[in-house]
Design a protein around this motif. Sequence first.
Motif, PDB file in Angstrom:
ATOM      1  N   SER A 545       0.838  -1.192   0.000  1.00 51.79           N
ATOM      2  CA  SER A 545       0.000   0.000   0.000  1.00 51.79           C
ATOM      3  C   SER A 545       0.875   1.245   0.000  1.00 51.79           C
ATOM      4  O   SER A 545       2.092   1.170   0.221  1.00 51.79           O
ATOM      5  CB  SER A 545      -0.932   0.015   1.225  1.00 51.79           C
ATOM      6  OG  SER A 545      -0.177   0.113   2.418  1.00 51.79           O
ATOM      7  N   GLU A 546       0.254   2.376  -0.234  1.00 54.00           N
ATOM      8  CA  GLU A 546       0.912   3.680  -0.190  1.00 54.00           C
ATOM      9  C   GLU A 546      -0.103   4.706   0.305  1.00 54.00           C
ATOM     10  O   GLU A 546      -1.314   4.538   0.111  1.00 54.00           O
ATOM     11  CB  GLU A 546       1.434   4.073  -1.572  1.00 54.00           C
ATOM     12  CG  GLU A 546       0.365   4.036  -2.656  1.00 54.00           C
ATOM     13  CD  GLU A 546       0.938   4.154  -4.063  1.00 54.00           C
ATOM     14  OE1 GLU A 546       2.162   4.141  -4.208  1.00 54.00           O
ATOM     15  OE2 GLU A 546       0.148   4.259  -5.012  1.00 54.00           O
ATOM     16  N   GLU A 547       0.373   5.748   0.969  1.00 48.63           N
ATOM     17  CA  GLU A 547      -0.535   6.734   1.529  1.00 48.63           C
ATOM     18  C   GLU A 547       0.079   8.119   1.448  1.00 48.63           C
ATOM     19  O   GLU A 547       1.307   8.275   1.389  1.00 48.63           O
ATOM     20  CB  GLU A 547      -0.893   6.396   2.969  1.00 48.63           C
ATOM     21  CG  GLU A 547       0.292   6.300   3.899  1.00 48.63           C
ATOM     22  CD  GLU A 547      -0.102   5.837   5.297  1.00 48.63           C
ATOM     23  OE1 GLU A 547       0.692   6.064   6.223  1.00 48.63           O
ATOM     24  OE2 GLU A 547      -1.190   5.255   5.449  1.00 48.63           O
ATOM     25  N   VAL A 548      -0.786   9.134   1.443  1.00 46.13           N
ATOM     26  CA  VAL A 548      -0.330  10.510   1.324  1.00 46.13           C
ATOM     27  C   VAL A 548      -1.338  11.419   2.010  1.00 46.13           C
ATOM     28  O   VAL A 548      -2.533  11.103   2.104  1.00 46.13           O
ATOM     29  CB  VAL A 548      -0.163  10.912  -0.163  1.00 46.13           C
ATOM     30  CG1 VAL A 548      -1.512  10.958  -0.877  1.00 46.13           C
ATOM     31  CG2 VAL A 548       0.578  12.230  -0.297  1.00 46.13           C
ATOM     32  N   TYR A 549      -0.839  12.557   2.503  1.00 44.10           N
ATOM     33  CA  TYR A 549      -1.683  13.562   3.149  1.00 44.10           C
ATOM     34  C   TYR A 549      -1.613  14.857   2.351  1.00 44.10           C
ATOM     35  O   TYR A 549      -0.594  15.166   1.722  1.00 44.10           O
ATOM     36  CB  TYR A 549      -1.203  13.838   4.583  1.00 44.10           C
ATOM     37  CG  TYR A 549      -1.271  12.640   5.491  1.00 44.10           C
ATOM     38  CD1 TYR A 549      -2.400  12.397   6.269  1.00 44.10           C
ATOM     39  CD2 TYR A 549      -0.194  11.746   5.573  1.00 44.10           C
ATOM     40  CE1 TYR A 549      -2.449  11.293   7.112  1.00 44.10           C
ATOM     41  CE2 TYR A 549      -0.244  10.643   6.406  1.00 44.10           C
ATOM     42  CZ  TYR A 549      -1.379  10.420   7.173  1.00 44.10           C
ATOM     43  OH  TYR A 549      -1.437   9.325   7.998  1.00 44.10           O
ATOM     44  N   GLN A 550      -2.678  15.618   2.406  1.00 42.20           N
ATOM     45  CA  GLN A 550      -2.662  16.942   1.807  1.00 42.20           C
ATOM     46  C   GLN A 550      -3.576  17.874   2.590  1.00 42.20           C
ATOM     47  O   GLN A 550      -4.465  17.427   3.327  1.00 42.20           O
ATOM     48  CB  GLN A 550      -3.061  16.911   0.337  1.00 42.20           C
ATOM     49  CG  GLN A 550      -4.503  16.516   0.060  1.00 42.20           C
ATOM     50  CD  GLN A 550      -4.850  16.669  -1.413  1.00 42.20           C
ATOM     51  OE1 GLN A 550      -4.598  17.707  -2.016  1.00 42.20           O
ATOM     52  NE2 GLN A 550      -5.424  15.629  -1.991  1.00 42.20           N
ATOM     53  N   ALA A 551      -3.350  19.172   2.432  1.00 42.82           N
ATOM     54  CA  ALA A 551      -4.165  20.190   3.092  1.00 42.82           C
ATOM     55  C   ALA A 551      -4.308  21.363   2.146  1.00 42.82           C
ATOM     56  O   ALA A 551      -3.419  21.632   1.321  1.00 42.82           O
ATOM     57  CB  ALA A 551      -3.532  20.642   4.405  1.00 42.82           C
TER      58      ALA A 551
END
Length: 559
Positions: A545-551
């Motif tokens: 899996s892979e994950e990312v955050y943004q705002a």
Amino acid sequence: MVRIKDLLLGSAAGLAMIGAAQAADLPAGKAVPIEYVRVCTAYGAGFFTIPGTDTCIRLSGRARFEAGYFGSDSRTIPGGGDISGFIGLLRVNMDARTQTGYGTLRAFLRLDAGSRTGNNRIVSGTGNRSAASFPGLGQDQLGRVQNLIAVDKAFVQFAGMTAGRASSFFDFYAHDYEIIAASLGSNVPSTNLLAYTHTFGTGFSTTLSMEDPNFRKNPLYSDAVNATGLVPGQAGLNNVFTTAPTPIILGTNAAGNATAVAFIDAVQRSRLPDFVGSLRYDAPWGSVQLSAAVKDINTGGFIAGSAVSSLLPAPVGPSGPVAPEAAAALLAARGIEAGAQTSYGWAVQGGLKVNLPWIAPGDGLYLQGAYGEGANMYTGINRFTGSYISNGNVYAGNPFNQFLPDAVVDPLSGRLQRATSFTVVASYLHYWSPEWRSAFYGSYGEIGFGKRVRYNTGLANALVGAGPTVAPPSPLTNPLGYVLSPALRDSGQIVAGASLIWSPVKDLDIGIEGQYTRTAVASGRVADSDKGVFVAGVPTRTVSSEEVYQARFRVQRDF
């Protein structure tokens, strides 16, 4: 001096009397009436009557600023170091309405223009691919600076008909509560269509819409896209926008090696419109909608001069090109005519909106789910990763790409195999007070291709010989590499977020939204192309899996 003064006064008086006498003989002139702008109350606040007509018009618009952050795992790849971005947007709306014997005649126009900078979903690759925006071309601007002038809306409504550029009638939730607008689900705000809506009962309506297919075609998977020199007269990636050659193995020898291979054109042409139908009910408590869509998926015929034989060094057949007639005959034996073929994708969707004033005035809840075959733009499974691409990076420096084609041409059977996908989304808007509100949303989706077509695509690499890097490694010559390849792997994605918005005065929003995205293969593991290396075709590092955050921060004024 007194005499001179008297003489001048007498002359002036005489002239005045003569002028008055002459004026009395002229016809009396009438002043031109001045028509003032009048308020039009028939269609709600903000409308006024266009002078000299019986048409009411409302002018409105929007100004928006956004600043955003998006995670990145790499600063070494081109464009990979961008983690911030900015957006400036303007919008102008014109809504003109006239009452006729057939009901209201309406024309609505919306023009969007703006500038976006940064990378990773701030600047939109989807916007470039769909001709909704254009990129900067400078050394420091390419892939980072993007401008847009978009005809977002331009439609006429009359006697139940909607004609022009409008939102698809398939869509329902369409990210109504979101700032980033990246949760999974269909959202095509601008397409060309001709539709008829019939209202009946109390709150019921049904619509049949004929819509532009070009805004709903996600490319077919082509395992020859990156192959340079594999097809005579073709240059692989450089020609993907015109032909995208895709191999079909027409025959093999006793050893299983390919004796004849033909390349067909996998670029989908605009042949039939998409047909969309919906049934909707609106009431004071909320809305519910059921919608369905049917679309064609097509391939072209053989690429001229591309059908070849004896691709392997062994003497497995006659040398030289395979005649198109012979290739067609071999495919016809499988029930496929002339290389060109058409399949039909479809999607269904159900949506529910519930108003919740008993929690707080303005509160609302959306629930929506969609399922489709060969219709990924309708289910919205590709909403976050990107549209108009067969596979895309989830973020810069990500370990593996997510594959999103509507269909795959099976290289052994030659048949189109449709991808299946589904999405579900829930979104809740809550007012803490009249000035403060928050949205909370979560979505999940999956896409699958079937093990057979993935295996056949990998197997074709061994039969044909050297294959492109985008295709799965051969299960015969590189079984471990095949198992760990991300190509055509079934995958799932979670997109969830929350916002806080302050409206100190009417029509002014100042807010921030945070979002989390996780993409995972449905089973097993894949090679980590970011932090791992390949030794003899085998990766040294794998992930599942892979994950990312943004705002994103927004200031928006509507008027």
